[in-house]
Design a protein around this motif. Sequence first.
Motif, PDB file in Angstrom:
ATOM      1  N   ASP B   5       0.833  -1.214   0.000  1.00  0.00           N
ATOM      2  CA  ASP B   5       0.000   0.000   0.000  1.00  0.00           C
ATOM      3  C   ASP B   5       0.863   1.258   0.000  1.00  0.00           C
ATOM      4  N   ASN B   6       1.943   1.185   0.775  1.00  0.00           N
ATOM      5  CA  ASN B   6       2.870   2.319   0.827  1.00  0.00           C
ATOM      6  C   ASN B   6       3.448   2.661  -0.539  1.00  0.00           C
ATOM      7  N   ILE B   7       3.895   1.633  -1.215  1.00  0.00           N
ATOM      8  CA  ILE B   7       4.536   1.849  -2.523  1.00  0.00           C
ATOM      9  C   ILE B   7       3.502   2.365  -3.521  1.00  0.00           C
ATOM     10  N   LEU B   8       2.356   1.704  -3.555  1.00  0.00           N
ATOM     11  CA  LEU B   8       1.332   2.126  -4.519  1.00  0.00           C
ATOM     12  C   LEU B   8       0.870   3.552  -4.238  1.00  0.00           C
ATOM     13  N   LYS B   9       0.774   3.873  -2.951  1.00  0.00           N
ATOM     14  CA  LYS B   9       0.354   5.221  -2.601  1.00  0.00           C
ATOM     15  C   LYS B   9       1.416   6.241  -3.024  1.00  0.00           C
ATOM     16  N   ALA B  10       2.660   5.880  -2.767  1.00  0.00           N
ATOM     17  CA  ALA B  10       3.751   6.787  -3.150  1.00  0.00           C
ATOM     18  C   ALA B  10       3.741   7.030  -4.660  1.00  0.00           C
ATOM     19  N   ILE B  11       3.488   5.962  -5.409  1.00  0.00           N
ATOM     20  CA  ILE B  11       3.464   6.110  -6.870  1.00  0.00           C
ATOM     21  C   ILE B  11       2.277   6.970  -7.296  1.00  0.00           C
ATOM     22  N   ARG B  12       1.118   6.676  -6.701  1.00  0.00           N
ATOM     23  CA  ARG B  12      -0.090   7.412  -7.128  1.00  0.00           C
ATOM     24  C   ARG B  12      -0.039   8.879  -6.710  1.00  0.00           C
ATOM     25  N   ASN B  13       0.759   9.171  -5.696  1.00  0.00           N
ATOM     26  CA  ASN B  13       0.892  10.566  -5.268  1.00  0.00           C
ATOM     27  C   ASN B  13       1.725  11.398  -6.237  1.00  0.00           C
ATOM     28  N   GLN B  14       2.477  10.719  -7.095  1.00  0.00           N
ATOM     29  CA  GLN B  14       3.306  11.458  -8.050  1.00  0.00           C
ATOM     30  C   GLN B  14       2.454  11.777  -9.256  1.00  0.00           C
ATOM     31  N   PHE B  15       2.455  13.050  -9.618  1.00  0.00           N
ATOM     32  CA  PHE B  15       1.703  13.382 -10.814  1.00  0.00           C
ATOM     33  C   PHE B  15       2.587  13.156 -12.034  1.00  0.00           C
ATOM     34  N   VAL B  16       2.187  12.197 -12.837  1.00  0.00           N
ATOM     35  CA  VAL B  16       2.922  11.919 -14.068  1.00  0.00           C
ATOM     36  C   VAL B  16       1.944  12.009 -15.222  1.00  0.00           C
ATOM     37  N   GLU B  17       2.284  12.863 -16.180  1.00  0.00           N
ATOM     38  CA  GLU B  17       1.422  13.029 -17.331  1.00  0.00           C
ATOM     39  C   GLU B  17       1.306  11.695 -18.071  1.00  0.00           C
TER      40      GLU B  17
ATOM     41  N   MET C 294      10.161   8.988  -9.617  1.00  0.00           N
ATOM     42  CA  MET C 294       9.002   9.191 -10.487  1.00  0.00           C
ATOM     43  C   MET C 294       8.436  10.596 -10.374  1.00  0.00           C
ATOM     44  N   GLY C 295       8.554  11.158  -9.169  1.00  0.00           N
ATOM     45  CA  GLY C 295       7.974  12.469  -8.930  1.00  0.00           C
ATOM     46  C   GLY C 295       8.787  13.595  -9.525  1.00  0.00           C
ATOM     47  N   SER C 296       9.991  13.280 -10.004  1.00  0.00           N
ATOM     48  CA  SER C 296      10.864  14.338 -10.492  1.00  0.00           C
ATOM     49  C   SER C 296      10.736  14.496 -12.001  1.00  0.00           C
TER      50      SER C 296
END
Lengths: 262, 205, 468
Positions: B5-17, C294-296
């Motif tokens: 959950d931590n990893i998935l949350k961290a990924i989903r928190n990053q805004f990637v176009e 990824m965030g960068s």
Amino acid sequence: MQVALFVPCYVDQLYPQVAMATLRLLERLGLEVVYPQNQTCCGQPMSNTGCWDDALPLAQRFLETFAQYEYVVAPSGSCVAMVRNHYDELLGGQPGFNELKNKTFELCEFLVDVLKINQLSGSFPHQVGLHQSCHGLRDLRMGSCSEIVGPRFSKPKQLLELLDDIQFSELQRDDDCCGFGGTFAVSEEAVSCMMGQDRIADHLQAGTQILTAADMSCLMHLQGIIRRENHPIKVMHIAEILAEAVEPGSMKSVAVTEAGKS
Amino acid sequence: MSSKDNILKAIRNQFVESVPLPSLDQDWIDYEDRVAHFAETLESVGGAAHVVQSMEQVQEILSQVPQYADAKKCVSTVSGISANVDLNTIGDPHELEDIDFAVLQGQFAVAENGAVWITDRDVKHRVIYFIPQYLAFVVHCPGDAASAIVSNMYQAYEQIKLTGEAEFGAFISGPSKTADIEQSLVIGAHGARSLHVFLVENQTP
Amino acid sequence: MSSTQDHPAKAKAFVANNERAHWHDKALWFVREKRDRMANSLPEWETLREVASEIKSHTIGKLADYLEQFEENATKLGVHVHWAKDDKEHNRIVLEILQSHDVKRVVKSKSMLTEECHLNPFLEKHDIEVIDTDLGERIVQLRDESPSHIVLPAIHIRKEEVSETFEEHLGTEHGNSDPKYLTEAARGHLREKFLGADAGITGVNFAIAETGGIVVCTNEGNADLGVSLPKLHIACMGIEKIIPRLNDLSVFLRLLARSATGQPITTYSSHFHGPLTGGEMHIVLLDNGRSDLMGSNEFRNSLKCIRCGACMNTCPVYRRSGGHSYSTTVPGPIGSILAPAMDSKANKSLPFACSLCGSCTDVCPVKIDLHHQLLTWRGELRKRGQLPIDKWLPMKVGSWVMRSPSLFAMVGSIGRFFLRNMPRWMIYHGLNSWGKQRELPEAPKKSFRQLYNEQQKNKPQAGDKNNE
């Protein structure tokens, strides 16, 4: 056609004959050439060191100095690459910047792409080794590089090939870096010099008499090694070759004035 | 919160176009003579290709391969090829350590890289592809040899139909090799020391 | 292993052995040339790079979804999927799996990820023997070194040195350094290890979300032998290894070996969908800073890397300074981007171990803008206040001088005067790094500006356009 000459700072100070050759060549081709006196340095040493804050005022000055001209031409692929590829981070959105980017050219590009030069009357009866400076090659795409699959071309070579009696060296490594790299030449001195020595060894085995490039910075580094090691290779910027070939003797006065003691 | 959950949350928190997935169906290379290109490429990676018309011919050629002729222990999963060890009677794959030669089924071949696609679908021990000293693949071709050879890897993956069950498959291109000592190419690192590929024409598998 | 590293010092030490540095450079250039021949054999090479880059961009944008899809499909195939936030958790998970199966001997194929996590020493501390089975990695392991290249781990070692190492550990003949003989000896030695192993560990080149399978590529067949004899297979992968579709592999497998070693494909491209019959398969998904990357916006692209090593083979600095000069698990251009992301202070010299030639960017099969990212790192280090004073102070002074054309002209003419008139010993001394092996330019008496203005005076009809 009016052209503003953009003379890189170290060329102004250390290689005035290169800027002079550029000026004569462009004038010989019938252009009105001006040298805006407000120019200093494009800011590349600062940005290449990560000091973008220190590069910003210089980029700003560059825009103010050159914005008014129809074309800006420099005898340096590296400095033009700074303007075209890296100024966005500093000047993006400013009025006149996009226009400036699109009208700033390295000399060979300008001759081939804008002036569409396809003949030059002149002779250069020497074996020339062309060093493909990286920023011109891979940032400005002045030629095809060995990594990319596609048609082969080289704008500097295309121009040199217009001269009579010229011969070219066949190198083992066509476009390996010379190792200058700005401050890299000093901070990674050992690797930088080995890279330079390897390039020179390649030119020696190929029989290069005149080593040339579109960037004097690479040549400054290579010439420094050639002189230290006493190799029989003469170094000339491509503008010097072209100017000398189309107007024999024109560069002698400059060269003599500069090298000789007054 | 679990690490998942931590990893998935961290990924989903990053805004990637988000950018669209490109089409793979492009103008990839097609070789006019797939058989010749396959044979040439296989040879360049240390293997040998043979186009034959019958299993008897395979047997005939094999008999002239010294490693097969002299093999003390031989496995075959291809009918019509003689062998003296039956893979299906082996319980522990470690017992296969002294297999000298194996003749195994290949599914199809790829011209651009000399590879043969193999699966362990009907093979009891998948290690048989890797443990023998020497190896041969037999590829049955529905028509001529070119009918079992695709030009490129895009076409290759279009051919592969997974079952959705646990299974193993591999592209194998030539014999095992290494160049880890001074970039000197040595054939026969851990797997097979040689590889023959037989393309048997007009065979229904 | 994040102590403060200094690339120039280690590079200088490597270059000091000129013959060896040239040997190293030639060995890698040979691989680069093989790569060129292979790339040029495919007219669609540049399209492949573009498509590969787009697949990776797309995947990074939907990574969480694809990871979940992968886990679901892998689980259906009977695979146990584990998630690890960092290296410690990764190692703990692997240890627990091994201990629960009472494993004492493990064979491992090449995996940069387990190097990143320093799994070997960790397992050895818990009395588990780990044997690296890739020949290059085994050589490095026997010598108690670390790999100096991600694809060619022993590229820095000469065959005579391998011979000495094998003589000591495997009992090979004294003085026999024939690569064929040494490889044969390693084959015999490692066969025993394969046959005696209780479990196999592999890395992962690609993990397919659509099918739940993983792909491992080797030339030696060591990964396959290692996980086809024992019943237990543990595969360790970074979360960026996911690709969406099975057929995406066509793009990546066409690029990987051609870029890495100049082969049309690796000898073995093995697709594992689930465990051996009667066996067990575990996949450990590791984050370890990847989600931060990824965030960068600047450095996200580095996650596209497929670890082919082409940027190392082409890098004129790497070729001459050796992989160990980077003091990182992944050296070379890509390593100089990844390492500062983990610890920028310790790795601050790496973004400067680069002449910005751009060859890495053009050789990269997934089109990572490597040299631009290295340049961006330099700016980032400046922002973080981690640039040493000898780098930023000259730039500050230079910028100040260059803001005024007259000051620049004055400083320039003073400089040229000294260059012309000072005795040699005052110019070429220990502090002049440029002058150790190179002459400084011969300083002209007049700058271009002076010459130009003199010329204009003699030609009064020209030059009216000049400002100032």
